[in-house]
Design an enzyme around this catalytic site. Structure first.
Site, PDB file in Angstrom:
ATOM      1  N   HIS A  61       0.843  -1.201   0.000  1.00 41.99           N
ATOM      2  CA  HIS A  61       0.000   0.000   0.000  1.00 41.99           C
ATOM      3  C   HIS A  61       0.876   1.248   0.000  1.00 41.99           C
ATOM      4  O   HIS A  61       1.245   1.779   1.050  1.00 41.99           O
ATOM      5  CB  HIS A  61      -0.927  -0.013   1.218  1.00 41.99           C
ATOM      6  N   HIS A  63       1.562   5.092  -2.082  1.00 44.24           N
ATOM      7  CA  HIS A  63       1.140   6.109  -3.048  1.00 44.24           C
ATOM      8  C   HIS A  63       2.393   6.733  -3.667  1.00 44.24           C
ATOM      9  O   HIS A  63       3.115   7.463  -2.991  1.00 44.24           O
ATOM     10  CB  HIS A  63       0.287   7.192  -2.374  1.00 44.24           C
ATOM     11  N   LEU A  64       2.644   6.380  -4.921  1.00 46.04           N
ATOM     12  CA  LEU A  64       3.678   7.072  -5.704  1.00 46.04           C
ATOM     13  C   LEU A  64       2.868   8.134  -6.436  1.00 46.04           C
ATOM     14  O   LEU A  64       1.801   7.834  -6.938  1.00 46.04           O
ATOM     15  CB  LEU A  64       4.328   6.097  -6.698  1.00 46.04           C
ATOM     16  N   ASP A 153      -8.623   3.221  -3.707  1.00 44.79           N
ATOM     17  CA  ASP A 153      -8.101   3.716  -2.428  1.00 44.79           C
ATOM     18  C   ASP A 153      -8.020   5.246  -2.378  1.00 44.79           C
ATOM     19  O   ASP A 153      -7.606   5.898  -3.325  1.00 44.79           O
ATOM     20  CB  ASP A 153      -6.719   3.142  -2.148  1.00 44.79           C
ATOM     21  N   HIS A 233      -5.830  -0.609   5.212  1.00 44.99           N
ATOM     22  CA  HIS A 233      -5.661   0.210   6.427  1.00 44.99           C
ATOM     23  C   HIS A 233      -6.799   0.083   7.467  1.00 44.99           C
ATOM     24  O   HIS A 233      -7.464   1.066   7.801  1.00 44.99           O
ATOM     25  CB  HIS A 233      -5.416   1.674   6.082  1.00 44.99           C
ATOM     26  N   ASP A 307       0.884   2.514   3.843  1.00 44.25           N
ATOM     27  CA  ASP A 307       0.027   3.579   3.291  1.00 44.25           C
ATOM     28  C   ASP A 307       0.847   4.869   3.116  1.00 44.25           C
ATOM     29  O   ASP A 307       0.380   5.969   3.429  1.00 44.25           O
ATOM     30  CB  ASP A 307      -1.206   3.821   4.169  1.00 44.25           C
ATOM     31  N   HIS A 311       2.844  14.176   0.738  1.00 46.35           N
ATOM     32  CA  HIS A 311       2.117  15.415   0.444  1.00 46.35           C
ATOM     33  C   HIS A 311       3.087  16.587   0.493  1.00 46.35           C
ATOM     34  O   HIS A 311       4.022  16.597   1.302  1.00 46.35           O
ATOM     35  CB  HIS A 311       0.984  15.642   1.447  1.00 46.35           C
ATOM     36  N   GLY A 326      -2.703  11.981   5.197  1.00 46.41           N
ATOM     37  CA  GLY A 326      -1.662  11.043   4.790  1.00 46.41           C
ATOM     38  C   GLY A 326      -0.325  11.347   5.410  1.00 46.41           C
ATOM     39  O   GLY A 326      -0.032  12.478   5.800  1.00 46.41           O
TER      40      GLY A 326
HETATM   41  O1  DOR Z   1      -4.429   9.308   4.490  1.00 46.62           O
HETATM   42  C1  DOR Z   1      -4.609   8.867   3.370  1.00 46.62           C
HETATM   43  N1  DOR Z   1      -3.935   9.376   2.313  1.00 46.62           N
HETATM   44  N2  DOR Z   1      -5.496   7.887   3.184  1.00 46.62           N
HETATM   45  C2  DOR Z   1      -5.854   7.474   1.958  1.00 46.62           C
HETATM   46  O2  DOR Z   1      -6.653   6.582   1.864  1.00 46.62           O
HETATM   47  C3  DOR Z   1      -5.281   8.136   0.757  1.00 46.62           C
HETATM   48  C4  DOR Z   1      -3.965   8.742   1.049  1.00 46.62           C
HETATM   49  C5  DOR Z   1      -3.484   9.673  -0.021  1.00 46.62           C
HETATM   50  O3  DOR Z   1      -3.540   9.335  -1.214  1.00 46.62           O
HETATM   51  O4  DOR Z   1      -2.972  10.739   0.309  1.00 46.62           O
END
Ligand code: DOR
Length: 438
Positions: A61, A63-64, A153, A233, A307, A311, A326
């Site tokens: 899990h 996020h790129l 997601d 998650h 996860d 950001h 996130g």
């Molecule tokens: O906190 C999160 N950030 N939860 C998610 O399900 C998505 C993720 C994001 O893409 O920033």
């Protein structure tokens, strides 16, 4: 490749093959050629005395942000963060821009990951076009392009009938549908966990039921369809109770828990630090304690996953309500698990490696996470006793949004082998940055 490497004298932890003890590992090309207590071979010797030797960790899990938000993360920076954190394989979520709801995006991710040549990257494609929850993506074309699972997601598939269809279709390829469980009308406008602290600091809360209602719905749909469901998650013990009951009834359900939901709680938002803002939200310390009780149970929890959600600083440095959810986690997961879970007796090392390597490989159907003879040589060598201070500004990630900044964590990634190639030694990349940069 072609050369032989003998990893000697370490403590091998290989839960899949039931090994935990002093074993040597002979690697020939990209495969494990032999595992034994004392191997003599004509090979370059890697001294692993005093270290843990474990299968390359797998984070299912991540996020790129490429394509679309390369200021926050690229496939390259994400892979570097993964490898520095001991992850030799990652699965990346489709909430990019454009969304990975099209074979061309899946292909792009795979090609770019190949060019970078570090971690193995497995794309997870969108369930619905544009993550809009209206129309299914071209699932067959996405599987053909290399998608290993489906998920929206970041967003919940609100319509149960659409989730049902996605599960039904996924059976054609024996794929898995990953649920982001969040009932929209209950979660709407929520900033943190609903409870004492949301009242006390004056932020709108998200109740545990917002997650649990969808977990229950999706478990029922998994039973109805006979398809494979994975719950992402999981943040409440209530969700785990529902998942446990579904598993006992024979539903093909698996789940993951994040290190942050097992180590951080909603009282930590008292300072309005947006690095603690995450979705699902950090829960009460009572719920965190209950999750910690359950995570050692192999009949309930299948994986740990970070996860990792990078950001931009200017977006996180907002009033709480405007900051995105996130936190990054690729480089801290191993240390947090080793320090706050293994170190506190919540998990033993075997179970931790099972959750970080064996479980994700099984869920995604990957031929990895194991170091038996003939297996792919993805290996991590860890100095488990060394302490490292988390410095957000020396992270390989392009983003800095970690809640663990300044923490001293035990467990330093000493060396990493991916497909038999040594890519990190003594904590540093072997290839010069120039070689892997565009
Ligand atoms: O906190 C999160 N950030 N939860 C998610 O399900 C998505 C993720 C994001 O893409 O920033």
């Amino acid at each position: 490749m072609g050369s032989k490497l003998l990893v000697k004298g370490g403590r091998l932890i290989d839960p899949k093959n039931g090994r935990d003890g002093r074993f040597d590992l002979l690697i020939d090309g990209n495969r494990v050629a032999a595992v034994d207590t004392a191997i003599e071979a004509e090979a370059e010797v890697f001294d692993a005395a005093g270290m843990l030797v474990v299968p390359g960790l797998i984070d299912m899990h991540v996020h790129l942000r490429e394509p679309g938000r390369e200021d926050e993360e690229t496939i390259e920076s994400g892979c570097r963060a993964a490898v520095k954190g001991g992850f030799t394989s990652i699965a990346c979520m489709p909430n990019t821009s454009p969304v990975n709801d099209d074979a061309s995006v899946t292909q792009y991710i795979i090609e770019e990951a190949g060019r970078v040549g570090l971690a193995n990257v497995f794309p997870i494609a969108a369930i619905t076009k544009g993550l809009a929850g209206e129309e299914l993506s071209e699932m067959g074309a996405l599987v053909s392009a290399g998608a290993v699972a489906f998920s929206d997601d970041g967003r919940c598939v609100d319509r149960a009938s659409l989730m049902r269809r996605a599960l039904e279709y996924s059976k054609i390829w024996n794929s898995v549908v990953v649920s982001h469980a969040e009932e929209g009308s209950l979660a709407a406008g929520g900033q943190m966990n609903e409870g004492f602290f949301s009242t006390s600091i004056g932020l709108k809360g998200i109740p545990a039921a917002a997650e649990e209602i969808i977990v229950a719905r999706d478990c029922l749909l998994a039973e109805l369809t006979g398809a494979r469901l994975h719950v992402a998650h999981v943040s409440t013990p209530g969700s785990l109770a529902i998942i446990k009951a579904a598993k006992e009834r024979g539903a093909r359900v698996t789940c993951e828990v994040t290190p942050h939901h097992l180590t951080l709680s909603d009282d930590m938002l008292a300072g309005y630090d947006t690095n603690f803002k995450v979705n699902p939200p950090l829960r009460s310390s009572e719920e965190v304690s209950a999750l910690r009780e359950l995570v050692s149970d192999a009949s309930i929890v299948d994986c740990l996953a970070s996860d990792h959600a990078p950001h931009a600083a200017h977006e996180k440095e907002m009033e709480f309500a405007y900051a995105p959810c996130g936190m990054i986690g690729l480089e801290t997961t191993l240390g947090v698990v080793n320090t706050d879970l293994v170190g506190k007796g919540v998990l033993d090392l075997n179970r931790a490696i099972e959750l970080l390597a064996v479980g994700p490989a099984r869920v995604l159907g990957l031929d990895r996470g194991s170091l038996g003879r003939g297996d792919i040589a993805d290996v991590v060598i860890i100095d488990a006793e060394s302490e490292v201070e988390v410095d957000p500004f020396s992270s390989e990630s392009k983003s800095r949004n970690t809640p663990y900044g300044g923490r001293r964590l035990k467990g330093r990634v000493h060396a990493v082998l991916i497909n038999g190639n040594l890519v990190v030694d003594d904590g540093a990349f072997i290839r010069e940055e120039a070689e892997v940069s565009r």
